[in-house]
Design an enzyme around this catalytic site. Structure first.
Site, PDB file in Angstrom:
ATOM      1  N   LYS A 190       4.672  29.662 -36.409  1.00  0.00           N
ATOM      2  CA  LYS A 190       3.960  30.938 -36.522  1.00  0.00           C
ATOM      3  C   LYS A 190       3.039  30.973 -37.757  1.00  0.00           C
ATOM      4  CE  LYS A 190       7.428  33.679 -34.004  1.00  0.00           C
ATOM      5  NZ  LYS A 190       8.314  34.864 -34.028  1.00  0.00           N
ATOM      6  N   TYR A 250       4.255  36.850 -24.847  1.00  0.00           N
ATOM      7  CA  TYR A 250       5.393  37.742 -25.112  1.00  0.00           C
ATOM      8  C   TYR A 250       5.465  38.868 -24.087  1.00  0.00           C
ATOM      9  CZ  TYR A 250       6.329  35.590 -29.691  1.00  0.00           C
ATOM     10  OH  TYR A 250       6.684  34.727 -30.708  1.00  0.00           O
ATOM     11  N   ARG A 262      16.362  25.384 -29.817  1.00  0.00           N
ATOM     12  CA  ARG A 262      16.947  26.680 -30.211  1.00  0.00           C
ATOM     13  C   ARG A 262      17.959  26.501 -31.338  1.00  0.00           C
ATOM     14  NH1 ARG A 262      14.872  31.561 -28.409  1.00  0.00           N
ATOM     15  NH2 ARG A 262      16.945  32.468 -28.193  1.00  0.00           N
ATOM     16  N   THR A 319      17.319  34.376 -34.253  1.00  0.00           N
ATOM     17  CA  THR A 319      16.009  35.038 -34.413  1.00  0.00           C
ATOM     18  C   THR A 319      15.839  35.750 -35.749  1.00  0.00           C
ATOM     19  OG1 THR A 319      16.012  35.398 -32.021  1.00  0.00           O
ATOM     20  CG2 THR A 319      14.468  36.717 -33.306  1.00  0.00           C
ATOM     21  N   ARG A 356      14.903  28.548 -39.476  1.00  0.00           N
ATOM     22  CA  ARG A 356      14.810  29.917 -40.007  1.00  0.00           C
ATOM     23  C   ARG A 356      15.773  30.134 -41.165  1.00  0.00           C
ATOM     24  NH1 ARG A 356      14.877  31.854 -33.947  1.00  0.00           N
ATOM     25  NH2 ARG A 356      12.670  32.188 -33.507  1.00  0.00           N
ATOM     26  N   ASN A 361       9.399  35.152 -38.846  1.00  0.00           N
ATOM     27  CA  ASN A 361      10.590  34.301 -38.731  1.00  0.00           C
ATOM     28  C   ASN A 361      10.247  32.841 -38.420  1.00  0.00           C
ATOM     29  OD1 ASN A 361       9.850  34.726 -36.113  1.00  0.00           O
ATOM     30  ND2 ASN A 361      11.912  35.095 -35.333  1.00  0.00           N
ATOM     31  N   HIS A 402       8.775  30.250 -33.086  1.00  0.00           N
ATOM     32  CA  HIS A 402       9.282  30.762 -31.805  1.00  0.00           C
ATOM     33  C   HIS A 402       9.682  29.557 -30.973  1.00  0.00           C
ATOM     34  CE1 HIS A 402       9.602  32.725 -27.941  1.00  0.00           C
ATOM     35  NE2 HIS A 402       8.841  31.768 -27.456  1.00  0.00           N
ATOM     36  N   GLU A 418       5.926  29.828 -20.639  1.00  0.00           N
ATOM     37  CA  GLU A 418       5.273  29.948 -21.958  1.00  0.00           C
ATOM     38  C   GLU A 418       4.336  28.762 -22.215  1.00  0.00           C
ATOM     39  OE1 GLU A 418       8.466  30.542 -24.755  1.00  0.00           O
ATOM     40  OE2 GLU A 418       8.878  32.564 -24.020  1.00  0.00           O
TER      41      GLU A 418
HETATM   42  P1  CMP Z   1      10.548  35.171 -31.303  1.00  0.00           P
HETATM   43  O1  CMP Z   1      11.531  34.088 -31.108  1.00  0.00           O
HETATM   44  O2  CMP Z   1       9.124  34.781 -31.488  1.00  0.00           O
HETATM   45  O3  CMP Z   1      10.634  36.171 -30.044  1.00  0.00           O
HETATM   46  C1  CMP Z   1      10.198  37.518 -30.133  1.00  0.00           C
HETATM   47  C2  CMP Z   1       9.926  37.947 -31.539  1.00  0.00           C
HETATM   48  O4  CMP Z   1       9.878  39.335 -31.782  1.00  0.00           O
HETATM   49  C3  CMP Z   1      11.053  37.438 -32.399  1.00  0.00           C
HETATM   50  O5  CMP Z   1      10.983  36.044 -32.544  1.00  0.00           O
HETATM   51  C4  CMP Z   1      10.840  38.254 -33.678  1.00  0.00           C
HETATM   52  O6  CMP Z   1       9.942  37.644 -34.555  1.00  0.00           O
HETATM   53  C5  CMP Z   1      10.165  39.531 -33.170  1.00  0.00           C
HETATM   54  N1  CMP Z   1      10.987  40.720 -33.342  1.00  0.00           N
HETATM   55  C6  CMP Z   1      10.694  41.768 -34.110  1.00  0.00           C
HETATM   56  N2  CMP Z   1      11.629  42.703 -34.024  1.00  0.00           N
HETATM   57  C7  CMP Z   1      12.549  42.265 -33.176  1.00  0.00           C
HETATM   58  C8  CMP Z   1      13.783  42.805 -32.684  1.00  0.00           C
HETATM   59  N3  CMP Z   1      14.238  44.004 -33.068  1.00  0.00           N
HETATM   60  N4  CMP Z   1      14.493  42.043 -31.827  1.00  0.00           N
HETATM   61  C9  CMP Z   1      14.050  40.822 -31.441  1.00  0.00           C
HETATM   62  N5  CMP Z   1      12.877  40.281 -31.872  1.00  0.00           N
HETATM   63  C10 CMP Z   1      12.151  40.994 -32.735  1.00  0.00           C
END
Ligand code: CMP
Length: 149
Positions: free
Chosen positions: A10, A50, A86, A92, A103, A113, A116, A127
């Site tokens: 990211k 997304y 993963r 996450t 992370r 974070n 992805h 994706e």
């Molecule tokens: P990612 O794995 O890119 O998938 C969706 C992204 O939404 C996640 O990482 C986070 O960076 C972002 N995000 C922000 N707020 C939330 C939340 N409350 N729950 C899950 N993902 C979130």
């Protein structure tokens, strides 16, 4: 065809100079990179990537963060690659992520974070199709492949 997955470095990680460290973790695990590019996403491309989060309250923040700078999209192929990437990523929410994960080592925030990664094989194919064309994938063997799988 062996399983494929998507890993996105990211904009926060690109700006912090973490591209090399993250790619190195993929390589040393024994995974194969079959396509890789640095790119700026449009608003529409983020909506596609997304799509499952578009009606969530956090989506506007997520979208504006993802378009805020270049990211690196990486297509990875290998047995169990979705699950393995993963695991390398960690959970996450960065503050919850175990040290030793990407992370856990680099992130302190939920939105910023670092990376992805796709959460299941069907989702990975979807994706990947948002960010790559079939002709972007390079088919080759790594010389150590038979020692890894
Ligand atoms: P990612 O794995 O890119 O998938 C969706 C992204 O939404 C996640 O990482 C986070 O960076 C972002 N995000 C922000 N707020 C939330 C939340 N409350 N729950 C899950 N993902 C979130």
């Amino acid at each position: 065809m062996a399983e494929r997955t998507l890993l996105v470095i990211k904009p926060d990680a690109v700006q912090r100079g973490l591209i090399g460290n993250i790619i190195s973790r993929i390589e040393r695990k024994g995974l194969k990179i079959i396509a890789l590019k640095i790119m700026m996403l449009t608003d529409d491309e983020v909506d596609k990537l997304y799509d499952i989060h578009m009606d969530k309250v956090f989506y506007p923040l997520l979208n504006s963060f993802i378009i805020s700078g270049p990211l690196v999209a990486i297509a990875i192929q290998g047995k169990n690659s979705v699950k393995i990437v993963r695991k390398l990523a960690g959970v996450t929410n960065s503050p919850e992520a175990e040290p030793g994960t990407i992370r856990g080592d680099f992130g302190v925030d939920l939105t910023k974070n670092i990376i992805h990664s796709s959460d299941k094989p069907e989702r990975a194919e979807y994706e990947l199709s948002v960010l790559f064309k079939e002709e972007d994938y390079v088919s080759y063997s790594l010389i150590n492949e038979s020692w890894v799988e």
